[in-house]
Design a protein around this motif. Structure first.
Motif, PDB file in Angstrom:
ATOM      1  N   LEU A 266       0.871  -1.139   0.265  1.00 56.93           N
ATOM      2  CA  LEU A 266       0.170  -0.077  -0.101  1.00 56.93           C
ATOM      3  C   LEU A 266       0.945   1.210  -0.212  1.00 56.93           C
ATOM      4  CD1 LEU A 266      -3.083   0.581   0.164  1.00 56.93           C
ATOM      5  CD2 LEU A 266      -2.577   0.931   2.766  1.00 56.93           C
ATOM      6  N   VAL A 267       1.816   1.156   0.816  1.00 52.81           N
ATOM      7  CA  VAL A 267       2.858   2.544   0.805  1.00 52.81           C
ATOM      8  C   VAL A 267       3.511   2.569  -0.378  1.00 52.81           C
ATOM      9  CG1 VAL A 267       4.774   3.238   1.980  1.00 52.81           C
ATOM     10  CG2 VAL A 267       2.867   2.482   3.606  1.00 52.81           C
ATOM     11  N   LYS A 268       3.940   1.579  -1.069  1.00 51.16           N
ATOM     12  CA  LYS A 268       4.661   1.449  -2.283  1.00 51.16           C
ATOM     13  C   LYS A 268       3.878   2.079  -3.400  1.00 51.16           C
ATOM     14  CE  LYS A 268       6.938  -1.399  -5.818  1.00 51.16           C
ATOM     15  NZ  LYS A 268       7.058  -2.946  -6.196  1.00 51.16           N
ATOM     16  N   SER A 269       2.523   1.694  -3.346  1.00 50.04           N
ATOM     17  CA  SER A 269       1.734   1.991  -4.384  1.00 50.04           C
ATOM     18  C   SER A 269       1.392   3.714  -4.226  1.00 50.04           C
ATOM     19  CB  SER A 269       0.304   1.213  -4.418  1.00 50.04           C
ATOM     20  OG  SER A 269      -0.516   1.707  -5.275  1.00 50.04           O
ATOM     21  N   PHE A 270       1.281   3.981  -3.104  1.00 50.36           N
ATOM     22  CA  PHE A 270       1.134   5.417  -2.731  1.00 50.36           C
ATOM     23  C   PHE A 270       2.251   6.365  -3.116  1.00 50.36           C
ATOM     24  CE2 PHE A 270       1.672   9.315   0.048  1.00 50.36           C
ATOM     25  CZ  PHE A 270       0.504   9.823  -0.275  1.00 50.36           C
ATOM     26  N   LEU A 271       3.367   5.857  -2.897  1.00 50.44           N
ATOM     27  CA  LEU A 271       4.730   6.576  -3.047  1.00 50.44           C
ATOM     28  C   LEU A 271       4.847   6.576  -4.878  1.00 50.44           C
ATOM     29  CD1 LEU A 271       7.098   5.509  -0.557  1.00 50.44           C
ATOM     30  CD2 LEU A 271       6.046   7.686  -0.739  1.00 50.44           C
ATOM     31  N   VAL A 272       4.475   5.287  -5.345  1.00 54.35           N
ATOM     32  CA  VAL A 272       4.746   5.459  -6.688  1.00 54.35           C
ATOM     33  C   VAL A 272       3.581   6.274  -7.444  1.00 54.35           C
ATOM     34  CG1 VAL A 272       4.467   4.079  -8.945  1.00 54.35           C
ATOM     35  CG2 VAL A 272       5.490   2.988  -7.121  1.00 54.35           C
ATOM     36  N   TRP A 273       2.293   6.359  -7.031  1.00 53.66           N
ATOM     37  CA  TRP A 273       1.308   7.283  -7.270  1.00 53.66           C
ATOM     38  C   TRP A 273       1.600   8.642  -7.406  1.00 53.66           C
ATOM     39  CZ3 TRP A 273      -1.520   6.657 -11.446  1.00 53.66           C
ATOM     40  CH2 TRP A 273      -2.349   5.468 -11.657  1.00 53.66           C
ATOM     41  N   THR A 274       2.026   8.991  -6.228  1.00 53.10           N
ATOM     42  CA  THR A 274       2.818  10.373  -5.735  1.00 53.10           C
ATOM     43  C   THR A 274       3.857  10.682  -6.796  1.00 53.10           C
ATOM     44  OG1 THR A 274       2.340   9.986  -3.422  1.00 53.10           O
ATOM     45  CG2 THR A 274       3.799  11.914  -4.006  1.00 53.10           C
ATOM     46  N   PHE A 275       4.795   9.937  -7.101  1.00 52.04           N
ATOM     47  CA  PHE A 275       5.748  10.360  -8.210  1.00 52.04           C
ATOM     48  C   PHE A 275       5.193  10.468  -9.313  1.00 52.04           C
ATOM     49  CE2 PHE A 275       8.443   8.401 -11.500  1.00 52.04           C
ATOM     50  CZ  PHE A 275       9.644   9.554 -11.645  1.00 52.04           C
TER      51      PHE A 275
ATOM     52  N   ILE B  39      -6.381   0.948  -7.453  1.00 48.43           N
ATOM     53  CA  ILE B  39      -5.750   0.947  -8.695  1.00 48.43           C
ATOM     54  C   ILE B  39      -4.142   0.963  -8.544  1.00 48.43           C
ATOM     55  CG2 ILE B  39      -5.726   2.368 -11.039  1.00 48.43           C
ATOM     56  CD1 ILE B  39      -8.468   3.399  -9.982  1.00 48.43           C
ATOM     57  N   HIS B  40      -3.509   0.198  -9.215  1.00 47.01           N
ATOM     58  CA  HIS B  40      -2.006   0.022  -9.159  1.00 47.01           C
ATOM     59  C   HIS B  40      -1.405   0.574 -10.477  1.00 47.01           C
ATOM     60  CE1 HIS B  40      -1.900  -2.265  -5.334  1.00 47.01           C
ATOM     61  NE2 HIS B  40      -2.785  -3.022  -6.127  1.00 47.01           N
ATOM     62  N   PRO B  41      -0.276   1.240 -10.361  1.00 44.67           N
ATOM     63  CA  PRO B  41       0.303   1.932 -11.414  1.00 44.67           C
ATOM     64  C   PRO B  41       0.482   1.173 -12.652  1.00 44.67           C
ATOM     65  CG  PRO B  41       1.334   2.782  -9.739  1.00 44.67           C
ATOM     66  CD  PRO B  41       0.342   1.727  -9.004  1.00 44.67           C
ATOM     67  N   HIS B  42       0.947  -0.043 -12.426  1.00 46.52           N
ATOM     68  CA  HIS B  42       1.224  -1.100 -13.539  1.00 46.52           C
ATOM     69  C   HIS B  42      -0.210  -1.571 -14.211  1.00 46.52           C
ATOM     70  CE1 HIS B  42      -0.262  -4.805 -11.305  1.00 46.52           C
ATOM     71  NE2 HIS B  42       0.367  -3.998 -10.235  1.00 46.52           N
ATOM     72  N   GLN B  43      -1.393  -1.455 -13.817  1.00 48.28           N
ATOM     73  CA  GLN B  43      -2.539  -1.640 -14.582  1.00 48.28           C
ATOM     74  C   GLN B  43      -3.123  -0.469 -15.433  1.00 48.28           C
ATOM     75  OE1 GLN B  43      -5.134  -1.904 -11.015  1.00 48.28           O
ATOM     76  NE2 GLN B  43      -4.715  -3.997 -10.631  1.00 48.28           N
ATOM     77  N   VAL B  44      -2.424   0.586 -15.432  1.00 49.28           N
ATOM     78  CA  VAL B  44      -2.817   1.769 -16.208  1.00 49.28           C
ATOM     79  C   VAL B  44      -2.336   1.535 -17.644  1.00 49.28           C
ATOM     80  CG1 VAL B  44      -2.882   4.338 -16.283  1.00 49.28           C
ATOM     81  CG2 VAL B  44      -3.362   3.212 -14.048  1.00 49.28           C
TER      82      VAL B  44
END
Length: 123
Positions: free
Chosen positions: A16-25, A89-94
């Protein structure tokens, strides 16, 4: 079975934290690149707002306006990343974020002007 539950909960929190940080970036990069015209408009209206507030708050008008604009941008990026993360929603799904995963899919290969003279490939 119960002894594995804290491990899975910790792994879920890390993801969850990794997904949040990737989305923030990702949202920050997209905002800087795609949102540049909007940033120019915000700076224009911000400077006009600072000039208007200068009469009321002579010492801190620029700091107040600049801090407000910066805070609004940071808050929007963090809120967007939190909403996308909490929705699952994970960045690799977009699909349009393939550049983030290193899986660029170019439509065509570039052909340089000197390539027919120096390259061994058939164009």
């Amino acid at each position: 079975m119960l002894s594995q539950a804290p491990h899975l909960k910790r792994l879920s929190l890390v993801l969850l934290v990794k997904s949040f940080l990737v989305w923030t970036f990702t949202l920050t990069v997209c905002w800087l690149v795609v949102g540049f015209p909007v940033v120019v408009l915000m700076v224009t209206f911000g400077s006009l707002g600072a000039i208007a507030l200068q009469a009321v708050l002579p010492m801190s008008a620029v700091v107040l306006v600049a801090g407000g604009i910066l805070s609004a941008n940071v808050l929007a990026i963090i809120a967007g990343a939190a909403v996308l993360t909490l929705k699952g929603i994970h960045p690799h799904q977009v699909r349009w974020l393939s550049w983030l995963n290193g899986k660029a899919n170019p439509q065509h290969s570039p052909v340089y002007a000197a390539c027919p003279l120096t390259c061994d490939r058939n164009v």
